[in-house]
Design an enzyme around this catalytic site. Structure first.
Site, PDB file in Angstrom:
ATOM      1  N   SER A 197       5.771  -4.251  -4.694  1.00  0.00           N
ATOM      2  CA  SER A 197       4.733  -4.085  -3.671  1.00  0.00           C
ATOM      3  C   SER A 197       3.930  -5.366  -3.443  1.00  0.00           C
ATOM      4  CB  SER A 197       3.847  -2.897  -4.076  1.00  0.00           C
ATOM      5  OG  SER A 197       2.880  -2.643  -3.116  1.00  0.00           O
ATOM      6  N   ASP A 222       1.508  -5.320   3.157  1.00  0.00           N
ATOM      7  CA  ASP A 222       1.668  -5.783   1.778  1.00  0.00           C
ATOM      8  C   ASP A 222       3.164  -6.061   1.550  1.00  0.00           C
ATOM      9  OD1 ASP A 222       2.646  -3.177   1.542  1.00  0.00           O
ATOM     10  OD2 ASP A 222       1.932  -2.956  -0.505  1.00  0.00           O
ATOM     11  N   ASP A 252       5.768  -4.582   0.245  1.00  0.00           N
ATOM     12  CA  ASP A 252       6.831  -3.615   0.521  1.00  0.00           C
ATOM     13  C   ASP A 252       6.599  -2.817   1.806  1.00  0.00           C
ATOM     14  OD1 ASP A 252       4.789  -2.124  -0.566  1.00  0.00           O
ATOM     15  OD2 ASP A 252       6.119  -0.739  -1.623  1.00  0.00           O
ATOM     16  N   ASP A 264       4.211  -0.643   2.810  1.00  0.00           N
ATOM     17  CA  ASP A 264       3.623   0.696   2.944  1.00  0.00           C
ATOM     18  C   ASP A 264       2.153   0.652   3.330  1.00  0.00           C
ATOM     19  OD1 ASP A 264       2.803  -0.201   0.472  1.00  0.00           O
ATOM     20  OD2 ASP A 264       3.450   1.568  -0.648  1.00  0.00           O
TER      21      ASP A 264
HETATM   22 MG    MG Z   1       2.908  -1.377  -1.330  1.00  0.00          MG
END
Ligand code: MG
Length: 464
Positions: A95, A236, A238, A240
């Site tokens: 992440s 961010d 990744d 999400d």
């Molecule tokens: Mg994330």
């Protein structure tokens, strides 16, 4: 106590989350999912391909059928779990952590991320993974259209014609992370006029650190202003979570992104169902939810808890958090979200989806500028303090604050530390999970009041 699993999967640097450990964990995860169909995806970190080999090998060796999406964002992988009716998913991505980190995030077939508690069960299975017979090892299949299918699903939930007509000018900053695989294409297909920043995947994250804090997105802020764009978006690592920048160059913090998302979801009408968020979220979210007739439900901090609460509300999880109860929903969840800009749109999936949130922003810009939307979100100021404490003291401090709240008959939430809701203000006293501190966080209508409140509770916490 889990040895490897944290609040959201297993995370570590390459010398901690090694290929060997990844293989053993993946065998245990495959055993936990009883050899079902498992989706695998990874971001663009340099260690990603090595760990992917260990993950697919571990899963197939215990009899799982592996569907490897290759490089894809977390929301894409989580959406594909639902679309492919898979039994689970492993996402190889740390992440927002620096590039030397990586992680295994595990999601079950209902789209619910595995918490530390369920991770403990997996760790027990590491002792005796159910290695398949030589003729029962699982097939490993590559699946290349995950991102395209995710884009189509987001477009179905957005007003594409309206966006294409207005053509909002948006500067996007993918931070060289997984958002690079999907965001430029999605926003272009929605009809936005985009300018890209750090939007080619590079596992060293050369453009900026992958946490989209205000300090890390200075270049985006400057570009929004100099280019006269309608807004800026940064994800961010990744993809999400998102933050926005309005047309004046003001940074829009995560919980205000969530509050805006609630307004956009309500679309001027009453919301159907409650709004779920963590105990660390601004009261602005509760205020906005109340305006649209929704109650707020607070959960512990961490995406899996948020996700579990929503699943419980829509009736796909029993109260113990384990078995699937696929009964009619008693209560419905309008949406879920956390203070750092992760928003769950349950009509799409049970995952935080920074691309659905971006599409909703594009839609909202067709009506009025982002700064005008932000006028509808109440402003609060906050103050953070920390008190040094060892494990024993941490417990005593939290109990002291709880006793005070009960004594004064204050409205408090105790799912994670003690959150006390006051009129136009709140304060939380919460032990740090990783550091020798108890944190006090106070939010009020102005900075002076927030400071007064934080100091009042610091005294109560210390018993002075
Ligand atoms: Mg994330």
């Amino acid at each position: 106590m889990a040895k490897y699993f944290g609040t959201n999967g297993v995370r570590g640097r390459f010398d901690e989350l090694t290929p060997e450990l990844t293989l053993r964990l993946s065998q245990a995860i495959g055993t936990y999912f009883k050899g079902g169909k498992i989706v695998v995806a990874r971001d663009c970190r340099l260690t990603g391909d090595v760990l992917r080999s260990a993950v697919v090998s571990g899963l197939a060796s215990v009899g799982c059928e592996v569907i490897d999406l290759g490089m894809a964002s977390s929301p894409t992988a989580e959406y594909m779990v639902k679309r492919l009716a898979a039994d689970g998913c492993i996402i190889i991505s740390a992440s927002h952590n620096p590039p030397e980190w990586n992680a295994l995030k595990v999601v079950d077939g209902r789209g619910i991320a595995l918490s530390r508690e369920r991770g403990e069960e997996i760790e027990r299975l590491m002792e005796k993974p159910g290695l398949a017979g030589w003729d029962k090892v699982g097939k490993i299949r590559t699946y290349e259209t995950g991102t395209v299918e995710h884009i189509e699903a987001v477009k179905k939930l957005a007003q594409v014609e309206r966006i294409a007509k207005r053509k909002p000018k948006i500067v996007i900053d993918c931070g060289n992370g997984a958002a690079s695989f999907i965001a430029p294409r999605l926003l272009k297909e929605l009809g936005c006029e985009i300018t890209s920043l750090n939007s080619h995947p590079d596992g060293r994250f050369p453009g900026r650190p992958s946490e989209p804090t205000e300090a890390n997105v200075k270049e985006l802020i400057a570009l929004v202003k100099s280019s006269g764009a309608d807004a800026g978006i940064a994800w961010d690592g990744d993809g999400d979570r998102v933050i926005f920048v309005d047309e004046k160059g003001s940074y829009v913090i995560g919980d205000r992104v969530y509050a805006l998302s609630i307004i956009w979801k309500a679309d001027g009408k009453k919301l159907k169902g409650d709004v779920v968020t963590t105990v660390a979220t601004s009261k602005a979210v509760e205020d906005v939810a109340a305006k649209y007739g929704a109650r707020i439900r607070y959960t512990a901090i961490g995406a899996p808890y948020l996700c579990e609460e929503m699943a419980r509300m829509v009736g796909i999880l029993d109260s113990s958090g384990r078995g699937a109860v696929r009964s009619m929903a008693k209560k419905s969840a309008a949406m879920g979200g956390e203070e750092v800009g992760g928003v769950i749109w349950p009509e799409l999936s049970m995952a935080k989806d920074g691309f659905m949130t971006a599409a909703k922003l594009a839609e909202a810009l067709c009506e009025k500028p982002l700064s005008r939307w932000l006028e509808e979100v109440p402003r609060y100021s906050n103050v953070k303090l920390k008190i040094e404490a060892d494990e024993k003291n941490k417990k005593e401090i939290v109990e002291r604050v709880l006793a005070h709240a009960k004594n004064k008959k204050l409205d408090c939430v105790t799912v994670d530390g003690v959150r006390i809701n006051l009129k136009d203000a709140w304060v939380i006293c919460r032990p740090s999970g990783t550091e020798p501190y108890v944190r006090i966080f106070a939010e009020a209508r102005n900075a002076g009041e927030a400071k007064r409140l934080a100091e009042e509770y610091e005294k109560i916490a210390k018993g002075t």
